[in-house]
Design an enzyme around this catalytic site. Structure first.
Site, PDB file in Angstrom:
ATOM      1  N   SER A   2       0.822  -1.204   0.000  1.00 23.13           N
ATOM      2  CA  SER A   2       0.000   0.000   0.000  1.00 23.13           C
ATOM      3  C   SER A   2       0.857   1.256   0.000  1.00 23.13           C
ATOM      4  CB  SER A   2      -0.902   0.008   1.242  1.00 23.13           C
ATOM      5  OG  SER A   2      -1.525   1.269   1.416  1.00 23.13           O
TER       6      SER A   2
ATOM      7  N   TYR B  83      -2.670   0.153  10.106  1.00 28.09           N
ATOM      8  CA  TYR B  83      -2.773  -0.490   8.794  1.00 28.09           C
ATOM      9  C   TYR B  83      -1.488  -0.271   7.998  1.00 28.09           C
ATOM     10  CZ  TYR B  83      -3.925  -0.983   3.852  1.00 28.09           C
ATOM     11  OH  TYR B  83      -3.893  -1.323   2.519  1.00 28.09           O
TER      12      TYR B  83
ATOM     13  N   LYS C 256     -17.168  -1.886   0.325  1.00 29.78           N
ATOM     14  CA  LYS C 256     -16.102  -1.390   1.181  1.00 29.78           C
ATOM     15  C   LYS C 256     -16.545  -0.311   2.174  1.00 29.78           C
ATOM     16  CE  LYS C 256     -12.037  -0.669  -0.683  1.00 29.78           C
ATOM     17  NZ  LYS C 256     -11.190  -1.558   0.153  1.00 29.78           N
TER      18      LYS C 256
END
Length: 319
Positions: A117, A140, A178
């Protein structure tokens, strides 16, 4: 056979559909089906088999081989919420699970392509695949950073393909499940349809209202990179997957309003809980991907968002 983890999700299901277009149906889809609504993402796709994530992990931990050659393991399964602060859960899903698959693929000489990411860069201004620029600002991002570092440490000079893909702001079909983590394009579209107004944040970090900038990339462009990597098993490494060009949230909003032919733009106060934890600017340095040989083009926000709005208008997946 090709294994796709997270195959019910946004990018995972796009990969499955793209493989189908290539005539590939020998796909083992792995996911957690707790959210049954995600079935719509692969209802019109063709796969060879499905395994629950926990069952799949048990087989992997046992080192069990499959009854056919595994041509690639494309690992997209993860907790993708940047606002999740249950560190134990995030690390289990994003680090430990990925580590297990990495070593399994290594032991069985299977090409391993996994989702990293752009969040690893935090609030930095340089987005280059180098530890010097990794500055995670939430758990995250930390989980993704830690696994990238782990892979760097354990990749040997001679082993099968290992690729980590640092996705920037991906948008496009099949992201409706999502929720808050869906793209700004989808949120703006839904706001206009329900309220007649598209809302963006007021200025922050020195940016004017709606002028925070991200590298927005259409999911089909992401998948094209993955397919290219499958065709080039000699290519390994960490790669940014973005367009290489930042565009403002205002540009996304204008593209949505133009595609819908109605609505107006409004700015709302910047949330207190996001201050210091928000990427106001991202722009992928894609020189490493280009140097590896990838020559594909990337859609602009104007083109990609328009195509996405057209898909949403005709799709039975989204109301």
């Amino acid at each position: 056979m090709i294994i796709v983890t997270g195959g019910l999700g946004f990018i995972g299901s796009a990969i499955v559909h793209a493989l189908n277009k290539r005539g590939r149906e020998d796909i083992l889809l792995v996911d957690d089906f707790t959210d049954g609504t995600k079935f719509v993402n692969i209802a019109d796709a063709h796969i060879a088999d499905y395994l629950d994530k926990d069952e799949f992990r048990a087989l992997i931990r046992q080192g069990q081989s499959f009854n056919t050659t595994v041509e690639a393991l494309i690992h997209q399964g993860a907790c993708s919420s940047t606002t999740e602060w249950n560190g134990k859960m995030v690390m289990e899903n994003n680090f430990t699970y990925s580590r297990e698959l990495f070593h399994y693929a290594d032991c069985h000489w299977i090409p391993f392509i996994y989702a990293s990411s752009a969040s690893v860069y935090g609030n930095g201004r340089i987005f280059r695949e180098d530890p010097e620029y990794e500055r995670p600002i939430n758990v995250y991002a930390y989980s993704k950073t830690l696994f990238d570092q782990y892979v760097r440490r354990y990749v040997r000079s001679r082993q099968s393909q290992v690729v980590g893909l640092r996705y920037f702001n991906v948008y496009g079909p099949r992201e409706q499940h999502k929720g808050s983590m869906a793209s700004v394009a989808l949120h703006l579209r839904n706001q206009v349809l329900t309220q007649g107004v598209a809302c963006l944040f007021e200025g922050s970090d020195g940016y004017a209202h709606g002028e925070q900038r991200r590298d927005f990339i259409h999911v089909d462009d992401v998948v094209d990179v993955i397919l290219w990597l499958l065709d080039h098993p000699d290519v390994s490494g960490l790669f940014n997957v973005g367009t290489g060009r930042s565009q403002s949230f205002n540009e996304v909003a204008q593209a949505v309003l133009k595609a819908l032919g109605r609505g107006e733009l409004r700015y709302v106060p910047f949330p207190e809980h996001l201050k210091g934890r928000y990427q106001s600017f991202t722009e992928a340095d894609i020189s490493r991907l280009r140097a590896a040989g990838y020559t594909g083009s990337f859609r602009s926000v104007e083109t990609g968002v328009s195509q996405y709005m057209q898909w949403l208008a005709s799709s039975p997946l989204v109301g």
